[in-house]
Design an enzyme around this catalytic site. Structure first.
Site, mmCIF file in Angstrom:
data_model
loop_
_atom_site.group_PDB
_atom_site.id
_atom_site.type_symbol
_atom_site.label_atom_id
_atom_site.label_comp_id
_atom_site.label_asym_id
_atom_site.label_seq_id
_atom_site.Cartn_x
_atom_site.Cartn_y
_atom_site.Cartn_z
ATOM 1 N N HIS A 217 0.828 -1.210 0.000
ATOM 2 C CA HIS A 217 0.000 0.000 0.000
ATOM 3 C C HIS A 217 0.860 1.258 0.000
ATOM 4 O O HIS A 217 0.534 2.252 -0.622
ATOM 5 C CB HIS A 217 -0.857 0.049 1.260
ATOM 6 N N CYS A 536 -15.060 7.762 -24.950
ATOM 7 C CA CYS A 536 -14.794 7.745 -23.506
ATOM 8 C C CYS A 536 -14.236 6.409 -23.010
ATOM 9 O O CYS A 536 -14.174 6.185 -21.806
ATOM 10 C CB CYS A 536 -16.043 8.121 -22.733
HETATM 11 C C1 PEP Z 1 -16.572 1.501 -22.583
HETATM 12 O O1 PEP Z 1 -17.102 0.393 -22.697
HETATM 13 O O2 PEP Z 1 -15.679 1.922 -23.343
HETATM 14 C C2 PEP Z 1 -17.000 2.417 -21.506
HETATM 15 C C3 PEP Z 1 -16.560 3.647 -21.425
HETATM 16 O O3 PEP Z 1 -17.829 1.900 -20.569
HETATM 17 P P1 PEP Z 1 -17.317 0.984 -19.333
HETATM 18 O O4 PEP Z 1 -15.826 0.922 -19.385
HETATM 19 O O5 PEP Z 1 -17.869 1.616 -18.110
HETATM 20 O O6 PEP Z 1 -17.966 -0.323 -19.663
#
Ligand code: PEP
Ligand code: MG
Length: 612
Positions: A217, A536
């Site tokens: 840790h 994302c």
């Molecule tokens: C993805 O699938 O790229 C995403 C952003 O969602 P998660 O990682 O939360 O499944």
């Protein structure tokens, strides 16, 4: 206890000494040693059996109360730590807190008190017994490999809570780092995670310890704090003297005591280069994410737990591009109701001071789990392959009350600032349509009740995470007000390689041209329908991959907050023509490694061009 620079009778040997330790946190530092050591608690008489159990029990309870309060104070400091540190130390403090509660440890100590033992002795003997049990469980083979690492960590946790209780029982104070001169290098026999959490990274140049290792840790926390650190530097304390000058290289693990003039000069150059690098990243925070050819991109942050908020604020992110609302349901015994959810969303939206927040409704199923949902009888149940079963929007449409509650809470909180609502795991226009009907109905109900909600309702968009959604993006974009490409799942479903499975990790490659072609389709659909498109997945945190995604038509990215400056630097160095050329070549490439080599070659031509 007070931190002192150790004044030792031992005369340190003159001349440069090089020691090797375990590098755990990168960066170079040069400075004088400040040796921190704890005042020893008085020796414990473990032989006594004539103590009054009631009296010793009262002392133990007082020590537990004091320890709990200390842990709470440490917890309160969490918000000051960087993201990784918060998660690391937060879960560790939770472990300690549970040990102080009605635990096996508590029962063991109390049983020993019943035999007339001194409280300190009962604590010491019981924690040692549990630590020994972890390290070599009777009747079973001693743990090896990863299991051995986990066993050592667990044994360390028992010993640590034992030491804390003994200190509080005997009134022996803890070490404090406040007396350490600014810019000193903290040298210690060992550093416990709770100690590391007290370090102010703006004052301590580096940390070197004689004991410890890279997986513990403490190491994780030092990395999170960004302090150059080398642990397990054997022979360190025997060779170090009062105010010994030393160079610490947290990247190579080298610790140089009494550096020669030449070594010190080289170290100063390395320190300056490291500082320039950090400063350059810091400066980037205020600069726009503009390509060298002039086009401006949007870089936002993903949020998984509210504790990440300070890190997001520091990162220069222009809002939250993906708020994974799963945290509301994790570690929760019951489903959070509308009011509780609103109370969690509202401060997050307010904290972004007008920057948009995209809230994704809960994406449960596949590798994600929730006790609260399972207890409410909501789950993927007996699916043979949960990743291909009832997850994301599929689950929410089967449990509409869950979706309605979440929509209502988001709409209520949306008066606090600009919000968008995102649907996970969509694979057909019918799902989007059904969810939109629920959304509109919830909006109408709230208005009828006189609740203040935005008019028109915040944009409702979809994740592009399945090949079906990418291939149908043009149709979906007619009804979805924005598209968010989730390359984590998109890669998994496109390449039929589980994102969490190590045995197919070599097949799971977001740079595979098949994935890139789908990203291109989604970006094109957004452009044609004039719908904003963002990306994302983890890929958005990769400074090498982002110029390629720009070339494929993506203009908005949401990533780990810590990646924002790195991605911004890459973006500011890149030119749109190059991005487009790379995209054309990548779409025609045979595989991911070919694309990866292309990206590395491009990055090498740009190194650090984006700092200014
Ligand atoms: C993805 O699938 O790229 C995403 C952003 O969602 P998660 O990682 O939360 O499944
Ligand atoms: Mg996903």
């Amino acid at each position: 206890m007070k931190t002192t620079e150790r004044s030792t009778a031992r005369r340190p040997r003159a001349g440069e000494v090089r020691l090797e330790g375990q590098p755990v946190s990168s960066g170079v530092a040069i400075g004088h040693a400040a040796i921190a050591h704890d005042p020893e608690p008085p020796p414990i008489d473990t032989t006594r059996r004539d103590c009054d159990p009631a009296h010793e029990r009262a002392r133990l309870h007082e020590a537990i109360t004091r320890s709990t309060a200390q842990l709470r104070r440490l917890h309160d400091r969490l918000a000051l730590l960087p993201e990784d540190g918060q998660v690391e130390i937060g879960s560790l403090l939770e472990v300690y807190r549970r040990m102080l509660g009605p635990s096996r440890l508590r029962r063991g100590i109390e049983a020993r008190l019943g035999h007339g033992m001194l409280a300190e002795a009962a604590v010491q003997l019981e924690t040692e017994a549990l630590a020994a049990f972890m390290l070599s469980p009777p009747g079973r083979p001693a743990p090896e490999g990863e299991d051995a690492v986990a066993a050592r960590r667990r044994a360390g946790e028992f010993r640590e809570i034992g030491r804390r209780l003994v200190r509080n029982l005997s009134g022996t104070p803890y070490r404090s780092f406040s007396a350490i001169p600014d810019g000193a290098i903290l040298v210690a026999e060992q550093l416990r995670p709770a100690d590391a959490a007290l370090i102010d990274p703006s004052r301590i140049a580096a940390v070197v310890t004689e004991e410890g290792g890279s997986t513990g840790h403490t190491a994780i926390l030092l990395r999170a704090l960004g302090i150059p650190a080398v642990l397990a530097t054997h022979g360190l304390l025997a060779r170090i003297g009062r105010r010994t000058r030393l160079v610490v290289d947290g990247t190579t693990g080298q610790v140089i005591l009494r550096p020669s003039t030449r070594t010190a000069a080289a170290a100063r150059v390395a320190v300056a280069a490291y500082a320039r690098e950090r400063q350059a990243l810091g400066r980037l925070r205020r600069l726009p994410a503009r390509l060298s050819s002039g086009e401006v991109l949007t870089l936002q942050a993903n949020l998984e737990i509210p504790a990440e908020l300070p890190m997001i604020a520091q990162s220069g992110a222009a809002g939250i591009g993906l708020l994974r609302s799963e945290f509301l349901f994790m570690n929760a015994g019951t489903l959070p109701d509308e009011a509780r959810q609103e109370a969690l969303y509202r401060p997050l939206i307010e904290a972004m001071s007008g920057d948009p927040v995209t809230i994704r409704v809960v994406d449960w199923g596949s590798e994600k789990n929730s006790d609260a949902l399972a207890q409410a009888g909501i789950g993927a149940g007996s699916d043979v392959n949960p990743a291909l079963g009832v997850r994301g929007i599929r689950l929410l449409l089967r449990h509409r009350a869950l979706l309605e509650t979440q929509f209502a809470a988001i709409l209520r909180a949306a008066t606090a600032g600009p919000v968008r609502v995102l649907l996970p795991m969509v694979s057909s226009p019918a799902e989007l349509h059904a969810a939109r009907e629920v959304y509109a109905r919830v909006g109408r109900r709230l208005r009828r009740k006189g609740v203040d909600i935005p008019d028109p309702l915040p944009p409702l968009g979809i994740m592009i995470e399945t090949p079906a959604a990418a291939l149908m993006a043009d149709v979906l974009a007619q009804e979805a007000e924005f598209l968010a490409i989730g390359t984590n799942d998109l890669t998994m479903y496109t390449l039929a390689a589980d994102r969490a499975a190590t045995d197919v990790a070599g097949l799971y490659d977001p740079l595979h041209p098949a994935v890139l072609r789908l990203v291109r389709l989604a970006a094109d659909a957004g452009l044609r329908q004039r719908r904003p498109v963002s990306l994302c997945g983890e890929m958005a945190s990769d400074p090498l991959a982002v110029p390629l995604m720009v070339g494929l038509g993506v203009r908005s990215f949401s990533m780990h907050a810590s990646a924002v400056p790195h991605v911004k630097r890459a973006v500011r160095a890149a030119a749109m023509d190059d991005c487009r050329r790379m995209a054309c070549r990548a779409l025609e490439a045979a595989d991911g490694p070919e694309v990866s080599a292309m990206l590395m070659a491009y990055a090498a031509t740009l190194r650090h061009a984006g700092d200014g």
